[in-house]
Design a protein around this motif. Structure first.
Motif, PDB file in Angstrom:
ATOM      1  N   ILE A  18       0.845  -1.203   0.000  1.00  0.00           N
ATOM      2  CA  ILE A  18       0.000   0.000   0.000  1.00  0.00           C
ATOM      3  C   ILE A  18       0.877   1.249   0.000  1.00  0.00           C
ATOM      4  O   ILE A  18       0.620   2.215  -0.729  1.00  0.00           O
ATOM      5  CB  ILE A  18      -0.958   0.010   1.214  1.00  0.00           C
TER       6      ILE A  18
ATOM      7  N   PRO B 136      -6.631   4.794  -7.303  1.00  0.00           N
ATOM      8  CA  PRO B 136      -7.762   4.621  -6.378  1.00  0.00           C
ATOM      9  C   PRO B 136      -7.724   3.225  -5.759  1.00  0.00           C
ATOM     10  O   PRO B 136      -7.763   2.221  -6.460  1.00  0.00           O
ATOM     11  CB  PRO B 136      -8.992   4.784  -7.278  1.00  0.00           C
ATOM     12  N   LEU B 137      -7.627   3.196  -4.437  1.00  0.00           N
ATOM     13  CA  LEU B 137      -7.541   1.913  -3.731  1.00  0.00           C
ATOM     14  C   LEU B 137      -8.937   1.415  -3.378  1.00  0.00           C
ATOM     15  O   LEU B 137      -9.752   2.172  -2.846  1.00  0.00           O
ATOM     16  CB  LEU B 137      -6.745   2.078  -2.434  1.00  0.00           C
TER      17      LEU B 137
ATOM     18  N   LYS C 204     -11.624   0.801  -4.887  1.00  0.00           N
ATOM     19  CA  LYS C 204     -12.811   1.491  -5.405  1.00  0.00           C
ATOM     20  C   LYS C 204     -13.800   0.458  -5.932  1.00  0.00           C
ATOM     21  O   LYS C 204     -13.450  -0.377  -6.764  1.00  0.00           O
ATOM     22  CB  LYS C 204     -12.393   2.454  -6.518  1.00  0.00           C
ATOM     23  N   GLU C 205     -15.027   0.533  -5.453  1.00  0.00           N
ATOM     24  CA  GLU C 205     -16.021  -0.453  -5.877  1.00  0.00           C
ATOM     25  C   GLU C 205     -16.629  -0.071  -7.224  1.00  0.00           C
ATOM     26  O   GLU C 205     -16.878   1.103  -7.490  1.00  0.00           O
ATOM     27  CB  GLU C 205     -17.123  -0.505  -4.811  1.00  0.00           C
TER      28      GLU C 205
ATOM     29  N   SER D 140      -6.135  -2.914  -1.966  1.00  0.00           N
ATOM     30  CA  SER D 140      -5.130  -2.681  -0.931  1.00  0.00           C
ATOM     31  C   SER D 140      -4.679  -4.009  -0.316  1.00  0.00           C
ATOM     32  O   SER D 140      -3.592  -4.101   0.209  1.00  0.00           O
ATOM     33  CB  SER D 140      -5.675  -1.755   0.157  1.00  0.00           C
TER      34      SER D 140
ATOM     35  N   GLU E 100     -13.357   8.861  -3.625  1.00  0.00           N
ATOM     36  CA  GLU E 100     -14.595   8.088  -3.729  1.00  0.00           C
ATOM     37  C   GLU E 100     -15.573   8.433  -2.593  1.00  0.00           C
ATOM     38  O   GLU E 100     -15.174   8.627  -1.454  1.00  0.00           O
ATOM     39  CB  GLU E 100     -14.265   6.586  -3.696  1.00  0.00           C
TER      40      GLU E 100
ATOM     41  N   TRP F 192      -6.759   7.867   3.657  1.00  0.00           N
ATOM     42  CA  TRP F 192      -7.467   6.880   2.821  1.00  0.00           C
ATOM     43  C   TRP F 192      -8.312   5.985   3.693  1.00  0.00           C
ATOM     44  O   TRP F 192      -8.408   6.210   4.904  1.00  0.00           O
ATOM     45  CB  TRP F 192      -6.463   6.073   1.976  1.00  0.00           C
TER      46      TRP F 192
ATOM     47  N   TYR G  53       2.759   2.316  10.247  1.00  0.00           N
ATOM     48  CA  TYR G  53       1.762   2.097   9.209  1.00  0.00           C
ATOM     49  C   TYR G  53       0.485   1.517   9.817  1.00  0.00           C
ATOM     50  O   TYR G  53       0.546   0.807  10.833  1.00  0.00           O
ATOM     51  CB  TYR G  53       2.294   1.155   8.099  1.00  0.00           C
TER      52      TYR G  53
ATOM     53  N   TRP H 263     -24.986  -6.504  -7.570  1.00  0.00           N
ATOM     54  CA  TRP H 263     -24.525  -6.626  -6.181  1.00  0.00           C
ATOM     55  C   TRP H 263     -25.365  -7.701  -5.488  1.00  0.00           C
ATOM     56  O   TRP H 263     -26.404  -8.111  -6.019  1.00  0.00           O
ATOM     57  CB  TRP H 263     -24.677  -5.272  -5.473  1.00  0.00           C
TER      58      TRP H 263
ATOM     59  N   TYR I  63     -26.487   3.150 -12.690  1.00  0.00           N
ATOM     60  CA  TYR I  63     -26.876   2.184 -11.661  1.00  0.00           C
ATOM     61  C   TYR I  63     -28.396   2.133 -11.584  1.00  0.00           C
ATOM     62  O   TYR I  63     -29.072   3.118 -11.880  1.00  0.00           O
ATOM     63  CB  TYR I  63     -26.307   2.609 -10.306  1.00  0.00           C
TER      64      TYR I  63
END
Ligand code: SF4
Ligand code: SF4
Lengths: 442, 425
Positions: free
Chosen positions: A166, A186-187, A189-190, A228, B36, B74, B109, B355, B376
């Motif tokens: 990561i 982008p980690l 990301k759905e 990730s 996101e 993040w 980390y 989904w 969607y």
């Protein structure tokens, strides 16, 4: 005059294992594998072979070792499987050491020979059966086994820890942003269009390749993601050592990661064997007829970006280039024409190798052979003189190859035969010639 | 989109309405970068990591940023009880930040941020100068390890477990690797025995027991429960689960006859398959469904050993039960197209992605989020219901099933909509 002696190479993985084995153990494993694990085609192949030797001229090992029959495809089967079957598995540990040398280190399972056999016998498959027997006996070259151990622990081939992975992506995202300001990695990301997977040498030693793809994705405005957690490495050396159980686990991790993120397709970086594992061997072991999510090799992806105009070329690359066509995507998948098209789209002076496309010679590193490590490097380089001659004849300066194994193998050949050439991935050339709109520049 | 447990659900606003939560397109003008989006369980908040003018990163919630900002941020997530978490770094020190409050300790980390099933526990993997461990609800495990690659939280959120490496290994040392350097630590304490490999683990429903997939030697895998391996072993196994309220563990194992579902190491359904995985316990805690492949390249759901008649060529995802346990549904893919199959019958409508389906609380209707042609949609009993959305987050039924909460993005605006369930069909 007899044949020259095969140099003795000491390898802990083989030497130590041989000490602990006996003929009975070997026979038990051999008979289990042959009875329970081989498919109908195994017997057909063995019974069909008429020992004509037409496959010999296909093999770079045979051609490069002065037509020594021990290096011919049928010669490799003769020295291993035929003998094992003739003795019903009652062979010695020393014999199995030779089997591992031949199957793991002197065959790239490149399948060029199948094209020359009048019956289309898949000799590489037969040698993979030998590898499977060797694996079940623990008879695997040390460095190849270490790679498989890494796969078993980390699901990647270079012992990359989760935090290191990561951290590397975040670092490369920063680097990419320094060049193209909209770059992102982008980690997790759905629902992204593209789940991008790589092989472990990228985060471990070639991190700039990940930064490059972040820039390419930004310019092409691709909706993409990288995971990730484990499942980001699409490579699979367990497939080549003969450890199919670990192979299956690694492939499942890759696909589960993309399924969990609801990605619509997986685009994989430039690697040939990884494509084979992810497209064919892995899914088959797990029970999927096709990959559960469409799997797109980098060559196909770049072809799409270039032909749809999502990536435009500012100025073509001028240095003369040639190509090393990776067996697993060219012979294995028929991507040769697309590879040549994308190189022609970005390079001014593209010199075609001869023989080419599906007749191309293997790089000599594939099939897990380069992962057998330093002890076997000399024989590997010696075993691919024809590749050096083929590349030198193009008089190109740069060899483009969309495969990590080819990349390393060709570098060894360049230095072994003093060719004075350089190897590059396609993405490295693309980075030099891609048009970057002014508004994206830093 | 499996039905999550939301502890605060009763207190949410369930009045039928459609309310704009935030103009998220405006954010893209206000900030250098907008990452996101995530939406709170009750749909009242939409959030994303954004980049400030000074190039630092911070979460933005309904247009307002946190006071704290970070060099890197993040893993932005709402916990099931509605708290907003992310991982943030300043001066090379990472920590968990909860609702704009950084947790006390910081680390080299932090990753793999997870919440417990009841929403109360939050934990993550950490690396410190002393090694690897777990941070759970603000507490750091005392023991640190050479490496750690997972964390699972007990359903009540008070315990954590994960696989640990107990001794360093030099690259290439195949002999030492063969000794077995992997184990499970539960709340920081390793089990008594080590294994060649340890992969995924699960907690029992009371959090008291842990089961994990382990490799004994090459080619022999099994399940270990609180450190003790099952007496039988297999060519391969997949992740185990516990039967709720018991010590009983169910896991798939590869035998010489094929893949079998196993209960405590003994065959459960007396059938073997080309593959079996994704075993799921029904709401009564007894019924068991799994994804099975009766033949190569054919996939379906088996419930207590009885397979749906219809199989699918590409993929079958996790089985989902209705709340009375009588019905099952799953996302399926055939000939490259996704849809939902309910009790073995696929919806005729096909999609680019689906989904996990959700049953209405009375079990009569099945809903799923789907994606097709760049938008969607909400699909109810196979019919597309409502508009094409730019984005659609999870949807939640009220406990009595009379209302449905939809969280969505239309024309750059994030909405929270509560509708009557009867209006869905
Ligand atoms: S290296 Fe290639 S050509 Fe030679 S025997 Fe192996 S598969 Fe055949
Ligand atoms: S060409 Fe085919 S038949 Fe002839 S020796 Fe080779 S494998 Fe056997």
């Amino acid at each position: 005059m007899g044949l020259p002696a095969i140099p003795i190479v000491s390898d802990l993985g083989l030497d130590e294992t041989a000490k602990a084995l006996n003929t009975e153990q070997i026979a038990t494993v051999v008979n289990r594998i042959l009875d329970q694990e081989t498919a109908a085609r195994f017997k057909v192949y063995l019974n069909t072979c008429v020992h004509c030797g037409l496959c010999s001229d296909a093999c770079h090992w045979f051609l490069s070792n002065d037509r020594d029959p021990r290096f011919s495809p049928v010669g490799k089967v003769k020295q291993t499987l035929w003998e094992i079957i003739r003795k019903k598995g009652h062979v010695s540990p020393e014999f199995m050491k030779d089997c591992s040398r031949i199957a793991h280190t002197e065959c790239n399972v490149c399948r060029r020979c199948s094209m020359y056999c009048p019956f289309g016998i898949d000799i590489a498959y037969l040698l993979l059966v030998v590898r499977r027997i060797c694996h079940e006996l623990g008879m695997v070259p040390q460095f190849l086994q270490d790679t498989v151990n890494s796969h078993s622990v980390t699901m990647n081939q270079m012992w990359v820890k989760q935090d290191e992975w990561i951290d590397t992506l975040q670092w490369q995202e920063e680097e990419a942003k320094g060049e193209i300001k909209t770059s992102r990695i982008p980690l997790d990301k759905e629902g992204a269009d593209v789940f991008y997977s790589v092989i472990a040498p990228e985060p471990k030693i070639l991190a700039q390749l990940i930064g490059n793809i972040a820039q390419i994705m930004a310019v092409a405005k691709v909706d993409w993601t990288m995971p990730s957690l484990d499942g980001w490495d699409n490579s699979n050396m367990a497939m080549y050592s003969g450890d199919f159980e670990i192979m299956g686990r690694v492939e499942r991790a890759h696909y589960e990661s993309a399924l969990k993120l609801k990605s619509r397709r997986i685009v994989m970086g430039e690697c040939g064997h990884a494509f084979r594992g992810a497209a064919y061997d892995g899914p088959k072991w797990l029970g999927w007829r096709e990959p559960p999510i469409p799997l797109i090799h980098a060559v196909d992806f770049y072809h799409e970006l270039l032909t749809t105009g999502r990536i435009k070329i500012a100025k073509k690359f001028e240095t003369p280039v040639t190509v090393q066509e990776p067996c697993n995507i060219v012979r294995g998948r028929g991507l040769g024409q697309k590879l040549r098209e994308i190189i022609s789209m970005v390079c001014e002076d593209f010199r075609l190798p001869e023989p080419g496309l599906e007749h191309n010679y293997c790089c000599g590193a594939g099939g897990g052979t380069i992962n057998c490590g330093p002890p076997w490097k000399t024989s590997r380089v010696k075993g691919n003189r024809v590749k050096a001659e083929q590349l030198a004849a193009t008089k190109a300066h740069i060899i483009i190859t969309p495969c990590h194994n080819c990349h390393s193998g060709i570098e060894d050949i360049i230095s072994g035969y003093k060719l004075g050439m350089h190897v590059k991935f396609f993405s490295e050339i693309l980075m030099e010639v891609m048009e970057v709109p002014d508004e994206l520049k830093c | 989109m499996s039905p999550l447990f939301y502890p605060e659900k009763d207190s949410w606003d369930w009045d039928p309405s459609s309310r704009e939560i935030s103009n998220i397109d405006q954010w893209k003008l206000d900030f250098n970068e907008v990452q996101e989006f995530v939406v709170s369980p009750d749909g009242q908040k939409v959030a994303a990591v954004v980049q400030n003018e000074d190039e630092t990163f911070t979460p933005c919630i309904n247009g307002e940023t946190w006071e704290n900002s970070f060099e890197k941020a993040w893993s932005l997530k709402f916990s099931p009880d509605g708290r907003l978490f992310c991982l943030g770094m300043n001066d090379d020190e990472w920590t968990i930040i909860e609702d704009d409050r950084p947790w006390e300790d910081s680390f080299e980390y932090v990753w793999n941020l997870k919440f417990s099933q009841n929403g109360k526990g939050a934990g993550a993997n950490i690396r410190t100068s002393d090694g690897y461990g777990v941070l759970l609800n603000g507490e750091v495990w005392e023991n640190k390890f050479v490496q750690m690659r997972s964390v699972e939280l007990s359903p009540d959120g008070v315990s954590a477990a994960g696989n640990i490496q107990i001794e360093a290994l030099s690259e290439g040392d195949v002999a030492k690797f063969r000794q077995g350097l992997w184990n499970i630590a539960v709340d920081g304490k390793p089990w008594d025995s080590n294994f060649l490999n340890v992969w995924d683990c699960s907690f029992s429903s009371d959090g008291g027991i842990v089961a994990a997939e382990v490799r004994l030697v090459s080619g022999r895998q099994t399940i270990a429960v609180d450190g003790k391996a099952w007496k039988n072993d297999y060519r391969a196994v997949w992740k185990p689960i516990f039967i709720p309220g018991s010590r009983d563990v169910v896991a798939p194992g590869l035998t010489t006859e094929g893949w079998k579902l196993l209960l405590n190491g003994e065959p459960l359904w007396n059938k073997s398959y080309n593959q079996i995985w994704r075993q799921t316990i029904g709401p009564d805690g007894r019924k068991l469904a799994a994804v099975v492949s009766p033949e190569f390249g054919q996939w379906t759901i088996a419930i207590d050993g009885i397979s749906w008649a219809k199989t699918f060529g590409d993929v079958v995802l996790d089985p989902v039960f209705s709340s009375d346990g009588k019905r099952t549904a799953a996302g399926v893919k055939e000939s490259g197209k996704w849809t939902v199959a309910v009790d073995g019958t696929p919806w005729p409508e096909k999609f680019g992605m689906v989904w996990d389906p959700v049953f209405s609380p009375d079990g009569k209707h099945v809903l799923a989020k789907a994606w097709r042609d760049d938008s969607y949609m909400l699909v109810v009993d196979g019919k597309i219901t409502g508009p094409a959305y730019e984005n659609l987050f999870d949807f939640v039924f009220s406990d009595d099933g009379t209302k449905l909460l939809i969280k969505c993005v239309e024309n750059g605006l994030c909405f929270r909509k509560v509708i009557f369930s009867k209006d869905l069909t």
